[in-house]
Enzyme design. Structure first.
Site, PDB file in Angstrom:
ATOM      1  N   LYS A 101     -15.131   4.240  21.415  1.00  0.00           N
ATOM      2  CA  LYS A 101     -14.921   4.987  22.648  1.00  0.00           C
ATOM      3  C   LYS A 101     -16.050   5.993  22.912  1.00  0.00           C
ATOM      4  O   LYS A 101     -16.598   6.050  24.010  1.00  0.00           O
ATOM      5  CB  LYS A 101     -13.580   5.704  22.529  1.00  0.00           C
ATOM      6  CG  LYS A 101     -13.227   6.568  23.671  1.00  0.00           C
ATOM      7  CD  LYS A 101     -11.974   7.349  23.326  1.00  0.00           C
ATOM      8  CE  LYS A 101     -12.176   8.071  22.005  1.00  0.00           C
ATOM      9  NZ  LYS A 101     -11.120   9.052  21.730  1.00  0.00           N
ATOM     10  N   THR A 102     -16.395   6.748  21.872  1.00  0.00           N
ATOM     11  CA  THR A 102     -17.430   7.762  22.056  1.00  0.00           C
ATOM     12  C   THR A 102     -18.744   7.107  22.480  1.00  0.00           C
ATOM     13  O   THR A 102     -19.471   7.618  23.330  1.00  0.00           O
ATOM     14  CB  THR A 102     -17.658   8.529  20.742  1.00  0.00           C
ATOM     15  OG1 THR A 102     -16.395   8.891  20.209  1.00  0.00           O
ATOM     16  CG2 THR A 102     -18.471   9.769  20.978  1.00  0.00           C
ATOM     17  N   ASP A 136     -12.470  13.223  27.467  1.00  0.00           N
ATOM     18  CA  ASP A 136     -12.107  12.505  26.245  1.00  0.00           C
ATOM     19  C   ASP A 136     -10.719  12.967  25.791  1.00  0.00           C
ATOM     20  O   ASP A 136     -10.305  14.074  26.119  1.00  0.00           O
ATOM     21  CB  ASP A 136     -13.156  12.809  25.163  1.00  0.00           C
ATOM     22  CG  ASP A 136     -13.106  11.792  24.054  1.00  0.00           C
ATOM     23  OD1 ASP A 136     -12.386  10.784  24.209  1.00  0.00           O
ATOM     24  OD2 ASP A 136     -13.772  12.007  23.026  1.00  0.00           O
ATOM     25  N   GLU A 137     -10.033  12.145  25.028  1.00  0.00           N
ATOM     26  CA  GLU A 137      -8.704  12.496  24.507  1.00  0.00           C
ATOM     27  C   GLU A 137      -7.760  12.930  25.631  1.00  0.00           C
ATOM     28  O   GLU A 137      -7.044  13.923  25.514  1.00  0.00           O
ATOM     29  CB  GLU A 137      -8.804  13.617  23.465  1.00  0.00           C
ATOM     30  CG  GLU A 137      -9.824  13.383  22.371  1.00  0.00           C
ATOM     31  CD  GLU A 137      -9.347  12.398  21.309  1.00  0.00           C
ATOM     32  OE1 GLU A 137      -8.308  11.740  21.521  1.00  0.00           O
ATOM     33  OE2 GLU A 137     -10.023  12.283  20.284  1.00  0.00           O
ATOM     34  N   GLN A 179      -2.160   7.923  20.219  1.00  0.00           N
ATOM     35  CA  GLN A 179      -2.738   9.001  19.433  1.00  0.00           C
ATOM     36  C   GLN A 179      -2.433  10.373  20.026  1.00  0.00           C
ATOM     37  O   GLN A 179      -3.131  11.348  19.763  1.00  0.00           O
ATOM     38  CB  GLN A 179      -4.256   8.805  19.309  1.00  0.00           C
ATOM     39  CG  GLN A 179      -4.606   7.572  18.509  1.00  0.00           C
ATOM     40  CD  GLN A 179      -6.104   7.430  18.319  1.00  0.00           C
ATOM     41  OE1 GLN A 179      -6.745   8.229  17.655  1.00  0.00           O
ATOM     42  NE2 GLN A 179      -6.669   6.387  18.915  1.00  0.00           N
ATOM     43  N   ARG A 227      -7.913   6.312  10.570  1.00  0.00           N
ATOM     44  CA  ARG A 227      -9.208   6.937  10.260  1.00  0.00           C
ATOM     45  C   ARG A 227      -9.951   6.152   9.187  1.00  0.00           C
ATOM     46  O   ARG A 227     -11.142   6.324   8.983  1.00  0.00           O
ATOM     47  CB  ARG A 227      -9.039   8.374   9.742  1.00  0.00           C
ATOM     48  CG  ARG A 227      -8.342   9.378  10.649  1.00  0.00           C
ATOM     49  CD  ARG A 227      -8.939   9.448  12.000  1.00  0.00           C
ATOM     50  NE  ARG A 227      -8.212   8.569  12.918  1.00  0.00           N
ATOM     51  CZ  ARG A 227      -8.661   8.221  14.091  1.00  0.00           C
ATOM     52  NH1 ARG A 227      -9.832   8.634  14.498  1.00  0.00           N
ATOM     53  NH2 ARG A 227      -7.964   7.426  14.876  1.00  0.00           N
TER      54      ARG A 227
END
Length: 770
Positions: free
Chosen positions: A39-40, A222-223, A253, A604
């Site tokens: 995503k980043t 983001d997020e 998330q 993670r």
DNA sequence: ACTGAACGCTTTTTT
DNA sequence: AGCGTTCAGT
């Protein structure tokens, strides 16, 4: 639909879905990005793409969840397009920045102070006390949380009261109202205000709103699943004329509902922004098939959820290992020795490894075990450097110099070092200041006019005010100068030397480090101010201070782990009252959030994942029985192995007599296996049957055979004689130099190795002979 | 009236 | 194991 651009090769390494997201420039865009889906990378590439299409960097705003994420993104954009002028930061940093310019619009000075959560709690307590508000037994911490949630939902005290039948709201509303007034009087804001004031400004000043909307023509968030209503409102305000809003996130998330995050923001995005384009990134580039399978299997137990297909081309990898330990010390030792193995034999470096836990308190044992195993480690999220007493003292002085209305800072330092100004004097001062409607520092300067004060207190207060004034008179050159001037003016080093006892060296070192930090700030922000320095510190999170190049094992909470990845992940304390946490067990929504939190932790991991739980755990100094997390039952049995290290040593009749009779019980199930990941061959491991018991909250000491050993035996007073070595919990080792008096009030004078001599009433003191 | 030591209560997660 | 409150002493 997009024409080829200047640098066509730059997109060749992206999947079709990623390309779609990157090349969409105008109009709203929702990117649903599963964990580990790159995503980043997509966001940064998208920014670079926009820049390559001729969009001005100053028209782009990229909002992230932490400063660290912001820093990374800034760096990655900088590598693709140097000097782009794109503003990257957190919502709160944006709020602070806009508010510095427009503070007067909401009745604040430009030099307003940002209170951290400790300051905020202090202020709330003060308000309750000063106004004698009956809070119906609701503790201040809880009130703080309720106020914060109300603010994030943009609920005024009046509206909070409107919720009629809620008793708690009735108790909180007056505190909330008065608290808000107190902040304004001091020209202070809390974290929530950084957002809420911006919302107010955007709402009440249409021309300014339009200007900002035009300036930030392109916004990336983001997020997005963790944004709250205030953040939502800010985005709305900035995306009305130019709705080029790109949000990315993953509903699975979402782990910040307790902080006011609203999952509906992302779920309703398509409805909020008509014509919105949706891109799903479901391919995972991070984890092994097994880890992804386990994560997916778990998260499917959430009922409030949109199904999605997680896929990966990565290797199968090994089964996830679940270890059972006797107690938390064993667990810590087990993890440590596992890490030693991994680094010695499996080619991993300590930096590849992270250990996650649900609450910060759990890191203590781990630290100890890692230290004695000589494994370098780093804790993220413990009391940060800037939370240390001495650092806070110095910063409070600076803060008071910059904003003389800051009563919180005044209270903190008015008697540090001790100036003989006690609580009663300060109460009189505060009351007088309140009646006059002036700040406390100003009142201190006029202490002579306060009839209740004694001459000694008057002198001290006037002196103090004059001292602050003197510092303020000097033109403040840099942050470093400011810090050093404060230190000199108040004689802070000398104070540390005298009062801090054995900790003087540490504290002086911390002060040194503060000077270094200030110097760093100065060189990084050549036009920066002291206010800017303070602001940066207040808005810095624990993760931000984490240097991932230190070559050390990382210890952190599951919350802090969001957005990161590690080759090897341990999650400890996967136990019933811990994960899900006991505070959430009554509410199904909150249990689902806990499950997502576990999901975040699992995803993670790139290659190896270790979970563990204990039969016994020490919480708040008491040893308690612990049972495995019910979430472990929700993992697929064919992807995990269980390692019971307790052997026969757990033999306890109490334990066994409480066991469930279901001896065939084991973790995991295979009811609804997801189809994408051919699981590794089934591995059957019998789970220790007794571990399935939940004993609730009885202390182990109540059951254990050696219970009496736990209570400290009374010390025979006769053992205290001159010359005897003793230990004190605060002052450490010392030697008795004299005994005074007799009988139960007998006193001992003790010379400590560090910190000089002190006198204690022996019978009452915690002194122990050695 | 201020200062210091002892006792009791408490902790989920964080911008 | 840490912090704020309380109590006693100077």
């Amino acid at each position: 639909m997009t024409a080829p651009h200047r640098d066509p090769q730059s997109l060749a390494d992206l999947t079709p879905a990623q390309q779609k997201a990157v090349t969409h420039v105008d109009g709203p865009l929702l990117v649903l990005a599963a964990a580990g889906s790159g995503k980043t990378r997509v966001i940064t590439r998208r920014v670079a793409y926009m820049l390559s299409r001729g969009i001005e960097g100053s028209n782009i705003l990229a909002l992230t969840f932490t400063n660290k994420a912001a820093g990374e993104m800034r760096e990655r954009i900088g590598k693709l397009v140097p000097n782009s002028n794109v503003w990257v930061g957190t919502f709160h940093a944006l709020g602070a920045r806009l508010l510095r310019t427009h503070a007067p619009l909401v009745g604040l000075d430009r030099s307003f102070t940002i209170l951290d959560q400790a300051d905020r709690l202090r202020t709330i307590k003060e308000v309750i006390e000063a106004r004698k508000i009956d809070t119906l037994g609701v503790p201040p911490e809880r009130i703080e949380a309720i106020i914060s949630r109300a603010k994030n939902a943009m609920t005024s005290p009046e509206k909070l009261l409107g919720g009629a039948d809620d008793l708690i709201a009735k108790a909180v509303a007056p505190v909330y109202k008065r608290y808000q007034e107190r902040l304004r009087e001091q020209s202070a804001v809390d974290f929530d205000d950084l957002l809420v004031h911006i919302v107010t400004i955007l709402r009440d000043h249409p021309d300014l709103r339009a200007r900002l909307d035009a300036q930030y023509k392109y916004i990336l968030v983001d997020e997005y699943q963790d944004t709250n209503m205030a953040q939502y409102a800010i985005l709305r305000g900035l995306s009305r004329d130019h709705p080029n809003l790109c949000v990315t996130g993953d509903p699975d998330q979402a782990i910040y509902a307790w902080r006011g995050a609203n999952l509906n923001n992302i779920l309703e995005f398509e409805n909020d922004y008509p014509g919105c384009k949706v891109v799903k990134l479901e391919q995972n580039y991070r984890s092994t098939k097994t880890i992804l399978y386990v994560a997916d299997y778990l998260i499917q137990h959430n009922t409030q959820r949109k199904p999605k297909d997680l896929v990966t081309d990565n290797a199968h990898g090994e089964p996830v290992e679940i270890s059972v330990y006797l107690d938390d010390h064993e667990e810590a030792r087990g993890v440590a020795s596992r890490i030693v193995d991994l680094t010695r034999h499996d080619g991993f470096s300590p930096r590849d490894v992270a250990v996650f836990c649900r609450v910060t308190a759990l890191t203590r044992n781990l630290e100890q075990a890692l230290r004695s195993a000589s494994v370098p480690y780093q804790v993220v999220g413990t009391v940060s450097f800037f939370d240390r007493q001495e650092v806070k003292d110095v910063l409070a002085y600076l803060s008071l110099v910059i904003n003389p209305r800051n009563d919180v800072a005044f209270d903190r330092v008015v008697n540090v070092p001790q100036r003989g100004i006690g609580k009663t004097s300060l109460d009189h001062l505060a009351e007088w200041a309140r009646r006059k409607g002036i700040p406390r520092l100003a009142a201190a300067a006029r202490a002579r006019e306060i009839p209740e004060l004694k001459p000694k207190a008057i002198d001290a207060l006037v002196d103090f005010a004059a001292g602050i004034d003197r510092i303020a008179k000097h033109p403040t050159a840099s942050a470093k100068d400011g810090v050093e001037r404060v230190l000199r003016a108040v004689g802070y080093r000398e104070y540390l030397k005298l009062s801090a006892l054995s900790k003087a060296d540490d504290r002086n070192a911390n002060v040194d480090e503060l000077i270094t930090a200030a110097a760093e700030f100065d060189s990084a922000n050549r036009d920066g101010s002291i206010a800017g320095f303070l602001e940066q510190i207040t808005l810095m999170t624990s993760v931000d201070r984490w240097a991932d190049d230190s070559g050390a094992v990382t210890l952190m909470t599951l919350h802090a782990a969001k957005g990161l990845e590690f080759p090897v992940v341990f999650i400890v304390g996967v136990e019933n009252q811990l994960l899900p946490h006991s505070r959430s067990q009554d509410h199904p929504d909150q249990v689902e959030e806990e499950r997502r939190l576990f999901f975040v932790g699992i995803t993670r991991a790139r290659q190896k994942l270790f979970l563990s739980h204990c039969a016994n755990r020490v919480v708040k100094g008491r040893s308690m029985y612990a049972s495995p997390s019910p979430f472990l039952d929700e993992l697929p049995a064919d992807a995990i192995v269980v390692r019971d290290t307790t052997g026969g040593r757990r033999a306890s009749s109490q334990w066994d007599s409480h066991s469930h009779s279901n001896t065939d019980w084991r973790y995991g199930n295979n009811q609804n296996r997801s189809s994408y990941a051919p699981p590794p061959p089934p591995q059957r491991y019998e789970k220790p049957r007794s571990s399935s018991v939940n004993f609730g909250l009885k202390t182990a000491a109540e059951h254990a055979a050696g219970a009496s050993a736990a209570s400290s035996p009374p010390v025979d007073l006769d053992r205290f004689q001159p010359g005897v070595s003793v230990r004190h919990p605060t002052y450490g080792l010392g030697r008795i130099v004299a005994i005074e008096g007799a009988g139960p009030n007998r006193k001992g004078r003790v010379a400590f190795v560090v910190g000089g001599e002190r006198t204690f009433v022996l019978a009452k003191s915690p002194l122990k002979p050695i």
